[in-house]
Write a protein that holds these residues in place. Structure first.
Motif, PDB file in Angstrom:
ATOM      1  N   GLY A 192       6.410  -1.012  -9.701  1.00 43.98           N
ATOM      2  CA  GLY A 192       5.729  -0.422  -8.559  1.00 43.98           C
ATOM      3  C   GLY A 192       6.675  -0.262  -7.388  1.00 43.98           C
ATOM      4  O   GLY A 192       6.695   0.766  -6.715  1.00 43.98           O
ATOM      5  N   GLU A 193       7.489  -1.286  -7.179  1.00 37.14           N
ATOM      6  CA  GLU A 193       8.447  -1.252  -6.068  1.00 37.14           C
ATOM      7  C   GLU A 193       9.472  -0.127  -6.273  1.00 37.14           C
ATOM      8  O   GLU A 193       9.772   0.633  -5.350  1.00 37.14           O
ATOM      9  N   MET A 194       9.982  -0.022  -7.514  1.00 32.11           N
ATOM     10  CA  MET A 194      10.953   1.047  -7.818  1.00 32.11           C
ATOM     11  C   MET A 194      10.337   2.416  -7.569  1.00 32.11           C
ATOM     12  O   MET A 194      10.965   3.309  -7.015  1.00 32.11           O
ATOM     13  N   THR A 195       9.071   2.569  -8.015  1.00 33.03           N
ATOM     14  CA  THR A 195       8.405   3.854  -7.869  1.00 33.03           C
ATOM     15  C   THR A 195       8.250   4.217  -6.396  1.00 33.03           C
ATOM     16  O   THR A 195       8.537   5.345  -5.994  1.00 33.03           O
ATOM     17  N   VAL A 196       7.817   3.235  -5.605  1.00 34.34           N
ATOM     18  CA  VAL A 196       7.593   3.525  -4.195  1.00 34.34           C
ATOM     19  C   VAL A 196       8.925   3.783  -3.475  1.00 34.34           C
ATOM     20  O   VAL A 196       9.016   4.625  -2.587  1.00 34.34           O
ATOM     21  N   ARG A 197       9.961   3.104  -3.904  1.00 38.22           N
ATOM     22  CA  ARG A 197      11.288   3.375  -3.322  1.00 38.22           C
ATOM     23  C   ARG A 197      11.727   4.805  -3.636  1.00 38.22           C
ATOM     24  O   ARG A 197      12.273   5.512  -2.780  1.00 38.22           O
ATOM     25  N   ASN A 198      11.495   5.229  -4.879  1.00 41.20           N
ATOM     26  CA  ASN A 198      11.866   6.599  -5.253  1.00 41.20           C
ATOM     27  C   ASN A 198      11.034   7.625  -4.489  1.00 41.20           C
ATOM     28  O   ASN A 198      11.553   8.663  -4.080  1.00 41.20           O
ATOM     29  N   LEU A 199       9.749   7.321  -4.313  1.00 39.53           N
ATOM     30  CA  LEU A 199       8.898   8.244  -3.542  1.00 39.53           C
ATOM     31  C   LEU A 199       9.381   8.323  -2.097  1.00 39.53           C
ATOM     32  O   LEU A 199       9.447   9.402  -1.511  1.00 39.53           O
ATOM     33  N   HIS A 200       9.744   7.183  -1.547  1.00 40.04           N
ATOM     34  CA  HIS A 200      10.239   7.147  -0.167  1.00 40.04           C
ATOM     35  C   HIS A 200      11.526   7.955  -0.057  1.00 40.04           C
ATOM     36  O   HIS A 200      11.741   8.686   0.919  1.00 40.04           O
ATOM     37  N   ALA A 201      12.378   7.840  -1.087  1.00 35.00           N
ATOM     38  CA  ALA A 201      13.628   8.619  -1.091  1.00 35.00           C
ATOM     39  C   ALA A 201      13.340  10.114  -1.134  1.00 35.00           C
ATOM     40  O   ALA A 201      14.158  10.924  -0.694  1.00 35.00           O
ATOM     41  N   GLN A 202      12.170  10.490  -1.664  1.00 38.25           N
ATOM     42  CA  GLN A 202      11.789  11.915  -1.709  1.00 38.25           C
ATOM     43  C   GLN A 202      11.098  12.340  -0.414  1.00 38.25           C
ATOM     44  O   GLN A 202      10.602  13.453  -0.313  1.00 38.25           O
ATOM     45  N   GLY A 203      11.031  11.442   0.546  1.00 43.07           N
ATOM     46  CA  GLY A 203      10.498  11.818   1.855  1.00 43.07           C
ATOM     47  C   GLY A 203       9.066  11.371   2.102  1.00 43.07           C
ATOM     48  O   GLY A 203       8.518  11.637   3.172  1.00 43.07           O
ATOM     49  N   VAL A 204       8.442  10.674   1.137  1.00 47.82           N
ATOM     50  CA  VAL A 204       7.065  10.201   1.354  1.00 47.82           C
ATOM     51  C   VAL A 204       7.103   9.069   2.390  1.00 47.82           C
ATOM     52  O   VAL A 204       7.838   8.100   2.236  1.00 47.82           O
ATOM     53  N   ARG A 205       6.352   9.222   3.451  1.00 49.42           N
ATOM     54  CA  ARG A 205       6.422   8.247   4.543  1.00 49.42           C
ATOM     55  C   ARG A 205       5.177   7.361   4.632  1.00 49.42           C
ATOM     56  O   ARG A 205       5.236   6.256   5.137  1.00 49.42           O
ATOM     57  N   SER A 206       4.028   7.898   4.186  1.00 43.54           N
ATOM     58  CA  SER A 206       2.796   7.119   4.315  1.00 43.54           C
ATOM     59  C   SER A 206       2.565   6.296   3.051  1.00 43.54           C
ATOM     60  O   SER A 206       2.129   6.822   2.022  1.00 43.54           O
ATOM     61  N   VAL A 207       2.901   5.021   3.113  1.00 43.61           N
ATOM     62  CA  VAL A 207       2.776   4.142   1.945  1.00 43.61           C
ATOM     63  C   VAL A 207       1.910   2.937   2.320  1.00 43.61           C
ATOM     64  O   VAL A 207       2.133   2.306   3.349  1.00 43.61           O
ATOM     65  N   THR A 208       0.911   2.671   1.492  1.00 38.77           N
ATOM     66  CA  THR A 208       0.059   1.501   1.702  1.00 38.77           C
ATOM     67  C   THR A 208       0.189   0.603   0.475  1.00 38.77           C
ATOM     68  O   THR A 208       0.222   1.097  -0.657  1.00 38.77           O
ATOM     69  N   ILE A 209       0.297  -0.684   0.714  1.00 41.36           N
ATOM     70  CA  ILE A 209       0.469  -1.641  -0.390  1.00 41.36           C
ATOM     71  C   ILE A 209      -0.780  -2.518  -0.477  1.00 41.36           C
ATOM     72  O   ILE A 209      -1.296  -2.986   0.546  1.00 41.36           O
ATOM     73  N   SER A 210      -1.232  -2.734  -1.696  1.00 38.76           N
ATOM     74  CA  SER A 210      -2.359  -3.631  -1.904  1.00 38.76           C
ATOM     75  C   SER A 210      -2.004  -4.550  -3.071  1.00 38.76           C
ATOM     76  O   SER A 210      -1.349  -4.116  -4.026  1.00 38.76           O
ATOM     77  N   ASN A 211      -2.442  -5.790  -2.984  1.00 41.31           N
ATOM     78  CA  ASN A 211      -2.094  -6.743  -4.045  1.00 41.31           C
ATOM     79  C   ASN A 211      -3.113  -7.882  -4.046  1.00 41.31           C
ATOM     80  O   ASN A 211      -3.757  -8.145  -3.029  1.00 41.31           O
ATOM     81  N   ARG A 212      -3.255  -8.502  -5.204  1.00 39.56           N
ATOM     82  CA  ARG A 212      -4.218  -9.604  -5.302  1.00 39.56           C
ATOM     83  C   ARG A 212      -3.818 -10.731  -4.335  1.00 39.56           C
ATOM     84  O   ARG A 212      -4.622 -11.252  -3.596  1.00 39.56           O
ATOM     85  N   THR A 213      -2.514 -11.071  -4.348  1.00 39.24           N
ATOM     86  CA  THR A 213      -2.027 -12.096  -3.433  1.00 39.24           C
ATOM     87  C   THR A 213      -1.454 -11.411  -2.196  1.00 39.24           C
ATOM     88  O   THR A 213      -0.503 -10.625  -2.311  1.00 39.24           O
ATOM     89  N   GLU A 214      -2.016 -11.698  -1.065  1.00 41.84           N
ATOM     90  CA  GLU A 214      -1.593 -11.016   0.161  1.00 41.84           C
ATOM     91  C   GLU A 214      -0.118 -11.272   0.475  1.00 41.84           C
ATOM     92  O   GLU A 214       0.614 -10.356   0.852  1.00 41.84           O
ATOM     93  N   GLN A 215       0.315 -12.530   0.293  1.00 38.37           N
ATOM     94  CA  GLN A 215       1.684 -12.870   0.668  1.00 38.37           C
ATOM     95  C   GLN A 215       2.713 -12.040  -0.117  1.00 38.37           C
ATOM     96  O   GLN A 215       3.694 -11.554   0.447  1.00 38.37           O
ATOM     97  N   ARG A 216       2.433 -11.852  -1.433  1.00 34.43           N
ATOM     98  CA  ARG A 216       3.373 -11.063  -2.255  1.00 34.43           C
ATOM     99  C   ARG A 216       3.419  -9.611  -1.778  1.00 34.43           C
ATOM    100  O   ARG A 216       4.468  -8.985  -1.751  1.00 34.43           O
TER     101      ARG A 216
END
Lengths: 419, 276
Positions: A192-216
């Motif tokens: 997931g992290e790799m994918t979002v990094r690649n999307l960000h490299a393509q110019g995607v700026r609006s990213v929201t993260i959700s996870n079962r454990t908030e700290q992670r």
């Protein structure tokens, strides 16, 4: 034959544990090159990536063999690896190997785009350290040009071959522009992290993260340096806000069910939405993909893209080989003419010296304007005369043996090299 | 003018051939040089074509819609112009081979088989500038709609390829769904603008020129209906946030609907609203 050695190991000859032991970090390369130069004088370069460690050597002395190079590598890395882990190439086959490496033909995944940059970096370090001079500079520039040609003239580098890139490619194939699309990543894992990094490299700026454990999830946002946090229980009610939803959570049940996705699609007035489910087991109900304007792809789908792309790349190998053969022929031709280069330079120098001496003798007999005209005339005549043997020396179609003979005759006739 | 017309008419198929070759090489082989030179080649073809239209119009003294071959060169011109505008607006060159290929076919037929002279004197109405503008604007309008329909078809094709996990040549070569939709919208918008011009001329200028003009002319009514459909769709796209497949299906329905209704009207009422 040109005296160039290539020795080393790659994914074809050794497992990753062995490659790790022989690898050079970028910061280690300058010292290694100096050490290599001290042991085996001449020109040298080292390519070291996760898939290969290769030495390219052009010794200045005769009699250097592959065993000495392997011994240097073993000694440098403090290991006693058997010969079976190494390859050794010499002359034209060594040159061809580097061209294949630089053009991604020899990569573990054919058409690995990173290799061009890695070869370039190795070359720049070797040049900075004075280890790559005339011949290796020409060799690496040929290799880099070959890589660029293969990239632009074939499809060998086309199509993604990793899950994270395929997901991004899919998003690019659906949305335009991609940059203003809102992305949700569910799960704080590596893919997931790799994918979002690649999307960000393509110019995607609006990213929201959700996870079962908030700290992670917050840790991931910290690592990324961008992104907003969204608590997982709000997932279904906020699903409609996102154009791209990447689920990489590995939960035991559906995190996005059919009804939730349908409700989200309705709230979006049927605007296009992409779900990428890279969880195992799957976390998005596959029926989501049957909704109009909603695309849902899981690992199987993404893997089938990879398979198609790998096949497509393999089909491009003959075209890449043809480019490599062309560049290899050009490099060999340049090498064959290496011995005549000093002859040409000396011939030109000598002709110019004679011309200047004779002109100086006559300078007083002419006005400045007339002397200029005479100078131009004499220069033109001299150029025409030495141009005849030079054209033979520079003729790329001529037999190399006959070119070398001509060079030798010229050396004797014009008493070049101080003879 | 005749010399310029002859010269450009001979040159034009060659200019289109060069442009199509560049776009085809870029599409099929991703050749970088071809990608770089495609647009300049298309521009050259467009300039030569503009010169041809200008020279022929000056020579004949009327809008080029009298013979089928004149219509073909006009059609080819409107396709190229609309395509170039869409390409410049989006920066996408992946569909040029289809549209310029079509323009090449029309222009080659026109250049090769079109008679240099008109066999019979055309309808005197054609010499009126307003009539000429009305027809030319209408032609541009319908070309825009036709191109929008092609983009719609390509969109649906790619949509089904992605839905059914077929990631082959079409997936790799075509622009993204979003871009195809954008290109389709731009073409439709251009079509709408030109059709608006054609309708305004029809309402304002034609009543004084055409002795048989009637506001209940079925062609005019159909033109209104088509205009309304496209204007409504484009408006809904922004107001109701209509997206994706629905918009492209509406674009296809609009185009086939207009072709069908105009064909029926021409077949049933052939004596009315006719210039040739």
């Amino acid at each position: 034959m040109l005296n160039i050695h290539a020795i080393g190991t790659s994914h074809k000859h050794s497992p990753v544990e062995v490659r790790e032991r022989l690898a050079f970090g970028e910061e280690e390369l300058p010292d290694a090159l100096h050490d290599l130069q001290a042991t085996i004088p001449g020109e040298s370069a080292i390519i070291s990536t996760c898939n290969r460690t290769e030495l390219y050597i052009r010794p200045s002395a005769e009699g250097i063999n592959a065993e000495q190079l392997k011994d240097w590598l073993r000694k440098r890395k403090g290991s006693d690896l058997p010969d079976s882990y190494f390859f050794q190439l010499h002359g034209s086959t060594a040159v061809r190997h580097l061209l294949e490496v630089a053009s991604g033909v020899d990569s573990q995944v054919v058409g690995d785009i990173q290799i061009i940059g890695q070869v370039k970096q190795s070359y720049l370090i070797a040049r900075e350290q004075g280890a790559a001079r005339k011949v290796l500079t020409r060799l690496f520039e040929t290799a880099l040009r070959t890589g660029k040609r293969v990239k632009s003239e074939t499809d060998l580098f086309a199509g993604a071959v990793s899950i994270s890139y395929v997901a991004v490619e899919l998003a690019r194939k659906i949305f335009y522009p991609l940059t203003n699309k809102r992305t949700l990543v569910v799960g704080a894992g590596e893919t997931g992290e790799m994918t979002v990094r690649n999307l960000h490299a393509q110019g995607v700026r609006s990213v929201t993260i959700s996870n079962r454990t908030e700290q992670r999830g917050l840790d991931l946002i910290g690592r990324l340096g961008f992104g907003e946090w969204m608590p997982l229980p709000t997932l279904n009610e906020r699903l409609h806000e996102f154009d791209i939803v990447i689920v990489a959570a590995g939960a035991p049940t559906w995190l996005v069910g059919y009804d939730a996705a349908r409700a989200a699609s309705q709230r979006r007035s049927g605007q296009t939405q992409l779900y990428v489910d890279i969880s195992v087991p799957r976390n998005v109900d596959p029926r989501v993909g049957t909704l109009p304007n909603v695309f849902c792809k899981d690992m199987n789908d993404l893997n089938s893209v990879i398979e198609t792309n790998v096949e497509r790349r393999r089909a491009e190998l003959p075209r890449a080989d043809a480019i490599i053969a062309e560049e290899l022929a050009e490099f060999n031709s340049w090498c064959n003419r290496l011995p005549v280069t000093p002859v040409i330079a000396q011939l030109q120098q000598q002709a110019r010296a004679i011309m200047q001496t004779e002109l100086e003798k006559q300078r007083g007999k002419f006005s400045a304007a007339e002397f200029g005209q005479v100078e131009r005339l004499v220069e033109s005549v001299v150029k025409r005369i030495i141009g005849i043997p030079m054209s033979h020396l520079l003729d790329t179609e001529a037999d190399p043996e006959s070119v070398l003979q001509t060079a030798e005759h010229l050396r004797k006739l014009f008493k070049l090299d101080g003879e | 003018m005749l010399i310029l017309a002859k010269l450009t008419e001979a040159l034009l198929p060659l200019a289109y051939c060069a442009a199509v070759a560049m776009y085809a090489m870029a599409f099929l082989r991703r050749d970088e040089r071809a990608q770089r030179w495609g647009r300049p080649a298309a521009m050259v073809a467009l300039v030569v074509h503009s010169l041809l239209i200008f020279a022929l119009t000056m020579h004949h003294g009327h809008c080029l819609v009298y013979t089928p071959f004149e219509l073909m060169t006009m059609l080819s011109y409107t396709i190229t112009l609309t395509y170039v505008v869409v390409e410049l607006a989006t920066g996408e060159r992946g569909t040029g081979v289809f549209f310029l290929g079509l323009a090449l076919v029309f222009q080659t037929v026109s250049s090769m088989f079109g008679p240099g002279v008109e066999s019979a004197p055309p309808n005197p109405l054609l010499f009126d500038n307003n009539v000429g503008l009305h027809i030319a604007a209408g032609l541009f309008g319908y070309t825009g709609f036709a191109m929008s329909a092609v983009y719609g078809a390509l969109y649906l094709l790619l949509y089904h390829e992605i839905k059914s996990n077929r990631f082959g040549a079409l997936y790799n070569r075509l622009p993204s769904l979003g871009l195809l939709q954008r290109m389709g919208e731009l073409s439709a918008l251009m079509g709408l603008l030109f059709l608006s011009v054609a309708i305004v001329i029809a309402l304002v200028a034609l009543p004084g020129i055409l002795p048989t003009f009637s506001y209940s002319d079925p062609k005019l009514i159909v033109e209104f209906a088509i205009w309304g459909l496209y204007a409504g769709t484009l408006l809904a796209r922004y107001l109701l946030r209509l997206d994706g497949r629905k918009v492209m299906i509406l674009s296809l329905i609009g185009f086939f609907g207009s072709v069908l209704s105009l064909t029926v009207i021409n077949a049933l009422l052939s004596g009315f609203h006719k210039f040739s």
